[in-house]
Design a protein around this motif. Structure first.
Motif, mmCIF file in Angstrom:
data_model
loop_
_atom_site.group_PDB
_atom_site.id
_atom_site.type_symbol
_atom_site.label_atom_id
_atom_site.label_comp_id
_atom_site.label_asym_id
_atom_site.label_seq_id
_atom_site.Cartn_x
_atom_site.Cartn_y
_atom_site.Cartn_z
ATOM 1 N N CYS A 1 0.829 -1.144 0.069
ATOM 2 C CA CYS A 1 -0.179 0.017 -0.034
ATOM 3 C C CYS A 1 0.676 1.235 0.027
ATOM 4 C CB CYS A 1 -1.139 -0.132 1.110
ATOM 5 S SG CYS A 1 -2.155 -1.316 1.075
ATOM 6 N N ALA B 1 -10.226 -6.918 -11.640
ATOM 7 C CA ALA B 1 -10.844 -5.596 -11.248
ATOM 8 C C ALA B 1 -12.203 -6.220 -10.640
ATOM 9 C CB ALA B 1 -10.814 -4.568 -12.064
ATOM 10 N N PRO C 1 -12.011 -9.906 -7.308
ATOM 11 C CA PRO C 1 -10.903 -10.103 -6.664
ATOM 12 C C PRO C 1 -10.601 -11.561 -6.100
ATOM 13 C CG PRO C 1 -11.650 -8.112 -5.739
ATOM 14 C CD PRO C 1 -12.676 -8.721 -6.593
ATOM 15 N N GLU D 1 -3.984 -7.931 -5.410
ATOM 16 C CA GLU D 1 -5.325 -7.323 -4.574
ATOM 17 C C GLU D 1 -5.283 -5.730 -4.666
ATOM 18 O OE1 GLU D 1 -6.349 -11.434 -1.968
ATOM 19 O OE2 GLU D 1 -5.444 -9.446 -1.142
ATOM 20 N N GLU D 2 -4.043 -5.415 -3.823
ATOM 21 C CA GLU D 2 -3.994 -3.849 -3.545
ATOM 22 C C GLU D 2 -3.975 -3.152 -4.836
ATOM 23 O OE1 GLU D 2 -4.880 -2.583 -0.781
ATOM 24 O OE2 GLU D 2 -5.007 -4.722 0.235
ATOM 25 N N HIS E 1 -5.124 -3.799 -8.051
ATOM 26 C CA HIS E 1 -6.361 -3.552 -8.618
ATOM 27 C C HIS E 1 -7.130 -2.868 -7.964
ATOM 28 C CE1 HIS E 1 -4.321 -6.843 -11.166
ATOM 29 N NE2 HIS E 1 -4.759 -6.191 -12.182
ATOM 30 N N LYS E 2 -7.318 -2.805 -6.599
ATOM 31 C CA LYS E 2 -8.102 -2.178 -5.897
ATOM 32 C C LYS E 2 -7.764 -0.524 -6.077
ATOM 33 C CE LYS E 2 -8.803 -3.756 -1.611
ATOM 34 N NZ LYS E 2 -8.070 -3.892 -0.150
ATOM 35 N N PRO F 1 -7.719 -0.029 -10.972
ATOM 36 C CA PRO F 1 -8.176 -1.280 -11.848
ATOM 37 C C PRO F 1 -8.089 -1.068 -13.182
ATOM 38 C CG PRO F 1 -9.801 0.503 -11.001
ATOM 39 C CD PRO F 1 -8.533 1.012 -10.462
#
Ligand code: HEM
Length: 390
Positions: free
Chosen positions: A114, A259, A262, A357-358, A360-361, A364
Motif C-alpha cells: 500500500c 478488477a 478479486p 489485490e491492492e 487492482h483496488k 483497476p
C-alpha cells in the motif's frame, strides 16, 4: 534459477516476450532434444511427462554443483544437495516457510504494498518494475532473513550480477560471476558475524543455533543456505510480478476480470505462473548413462528442463494455449517438482496475491505506456521497462 534454460543461446526480443510458440516448436521436434551448445552437449526437455520424470529422479538427474554455476564455491543448500541428505535440510527449512508462518507476514506485506502504491497512484503512470515489483519482495525477504533493508539497492545489484551479468562471452561471464559471488559471501559473512555477537529475531540468528540430523549447522552451512536464499528470494517474485502485470496490461479482458472479482486472483496467479513460467527452466546433470524419451544420455551431461514448455504442453493441458482464470486443475511446474520443489512457494503466492489485490483496488484500469516495447530478460523473465499509464 537456471542460467541455461534454452541451451545457452541468446533469444530475440519476440521469443523473450512470447516464448510459447518457441516452446511449441521445440515439443513438435520431440519432447527430448539433444544439442551442441557453447557449454557442451546438452539434452533439452520440453515435454511435460519427461520434465516431471527428470525432476522426480534426482538419483539420475542430479542438481549437484556442476549443474548450475552461479558463483558458489560449495554446493548451495538445499538445491545442490541430493536426497537423502537433502531431506534433513528441508526438515529444518520447510516449517519456516510453511503457510502458517507465511500468514504472519501478510499484514506487513500489505502495508508495504500500500505504501509503494500510494507513492505513485496520483502520478497516473509509473515503471511498475521499479516502483513495486522490485522493492516489495526485496523488502519482505531482507526483513525475514535479517539483512539490512537500507542496503537493498546494493543487494539487488549483486544478485543481478549473478543472474544477468553485463558480459558477452562465456569466459567473461565466469569471471564476473565468480567475483560477484565473492562479494555476496562477504556481505553474508558480515551479517553472520554481527548475529554471532548479538542475536536478532531473524532467520540468520535462528540458523546459527539450528540442528540438522542431530548436528549443529556449521557457519559454512549457514552461508550456503543464505547464498541460495539471496538469489532465490530477491529475484523470482519480482520476475513473476513483472510477467503478470505485463500480461494483464496487454489483456484488458483479463485485467477487468480481476478488477471486477478479486476472489479470482489466486486462480489467476496459478494460470499466469503456468502461462508465463517466469523461471523458464532448471538444469540437472546425469550421474550415470541413461535414456530419456528414446534419447541416450551419457554420464555427467547437462539436462535442461524447459519449465515453460512443460507448462504449455498440449498433451497435459486442455486448450493449453488459452489463458483461463477459471481453469480447474492447474498442476503446473512453475515452482519445479520432486524433492527440490520450491521452498518459497507459499511466501511467493502470498506476496503475489497481496500485490495484485491492492494494485487492482487502487489502479483497476491501466495499460502499457504508448509506444513501449517490453524487454524481457532470459531465463528469469524480468521486465525492467514495464511503463504503465492509467
Ligand atoms: C514466484 C516466485 C518463485 C518461483 C517461480 C520459484 C521457482 C522455483 C523453482 C522452479 C525451483 C526449482 C529449482 C530446481 O529444481 O532446480 C525453486 C526452488 C527453490 N526456491 Fe523458489 N521460486 C519462487 C520464489 C521463491 C522464494 C520467495 C524463495 C525464498 C525462500 C524461494 C526459494 C527456493 C529454494 C530455497 C529452492 C530450492 C529448494 C530445494 O532445493 O529443496 N523461491 N524455486
Amino acid at each position: 534459477m537456471s542460467e541455461l534454460a534454452m541451451g545457452g543461446d541468446e533469444l530475440d526480443a519476440e521469443s523473450l516476450a512470447h516464448p510459447q510458440p518457441m516452446y511449441k516448436l521445440l515439443r513438435d521436434a520431440a519432447p527430448v532434444v539433444q544439442m551442441d551448445t557453447p557449454l557442451g552437449a546438452m539434452t533439452v526437455v520440453g515435454g511435460d511427462t519427461e520434465a516431471r520424470h527428470v525432476l522426480s529422479h534426482p538419483e539420475i538427474f542430479s542438481s549437484e554443483m556442476d549443474a548450475v554455476k552461479i558463483g558458489q564455491v560449495r554446493p548451495l543448500i538445499p538445491l545442490q544437495v541430493d536426497p537423502p541428505e537433502h531431506r534433513n535440510f528441508r526438515k529444518l527449512l520447510d516449517p519456516i516457510f510453511a503457510p502458517r508462518q507465511v500468514a504472519l507476514l501478510e499484514d506487513n506485506t500489505r502495508a508495504l504494498v500500500c505504501g509503494l502504491i500510494s507513492a505513485v497512484v496520483e502520478q497516473r503512470q509509473c515503471n511498475f518494475h521499479a516502483a513495486i515489483a522490485e522493492p516489495l519482495p526485496s523488502t519482505v525477504f531482507l526483513q525475514l532473513l535479517g539483512l539490512p533493508v537500507y542496503r537493498a539497492a546494493e543487494f539487488i545489484e549483486l544478485k543481478d550480477g549473478i543472474i544477468r551479468p553485463p558480459v558477452r562471452t562465456v569466459a567473461e561471464r565466469e569471471a564476473y560471476v565468480a567475483k560477484t559471488g565473492e562479494r555476496i559471501y562477504a556481505v553474508l559473512q558480515e551479517v553472520i558475524d554481527e548475529r554471532k555477537a548479538e542475536a536478532q529475531d531473524d532467520i540468520i540468528s535462528m540458523f546459527l543455533h539450528a540442528e540438522v540430523d542431530g548436528h549443529r549447522l556449521t557457519e559454512e552451512d549457514v552461508l550456503d543456505i543464505c547464498y541460495l536464499f539471496f538469489l532465490a528470494g530477491l529475484d523470482t517474485v519480482t520476475a513473476s510480478l513483472d510477467c503478470m502485470i505485463a500480461y494483464l496490461a496487454q489483456h484488458p479482458e483479463h485485467r477487468q476480470q480481476l478488477a471486477d472479482d478479486p476472489s479470482l486472483i489466486p486462480h489467476a496467479i496459478e494460470e499466469m505462473l503456468r502461462w508465463e513460467s517466469p523461471v523458464q527452466g532448471v538444469v540437472r546433470i546425469t550421474t550415470q548413462d541413461t535414456e530419456l524419451g528414446g534419447c541416450p544420455i551419457g554420464k555427467h551431461e547437462l539436462v535442461s528442463i524447459i519449465i515453460g514448455s512443460a507448462n504449455t504442453d498440449e498433451g497435459t493441458w486442455e486448450e493449453s494455449d488459452v489463458v483461463n482464470f477459471d481453469r480447474a486443475a492447474n498442476r503446473h511446474i512453475a515452482f519445479g517438482g520432486g524433492a527440490h520443489r520450491c521452498l518459497g512457494s507459499h511466501l511467493a503466492r502470498m506476496e503475489l496475491r497481496v500485490a495484485l489485490e491492492e494494485w487492482h483496488k487502487a489502479v483497476p484500469d491501466y495499460s502499457l505506456a504508448p509506444g513501449i516495447e517490453l524487454l524481457y530478460s532470459q531465463n528469469l523473465r524480468q521486465v525492467e521497462n514495464l511503463e504503465l499509464v492509467w
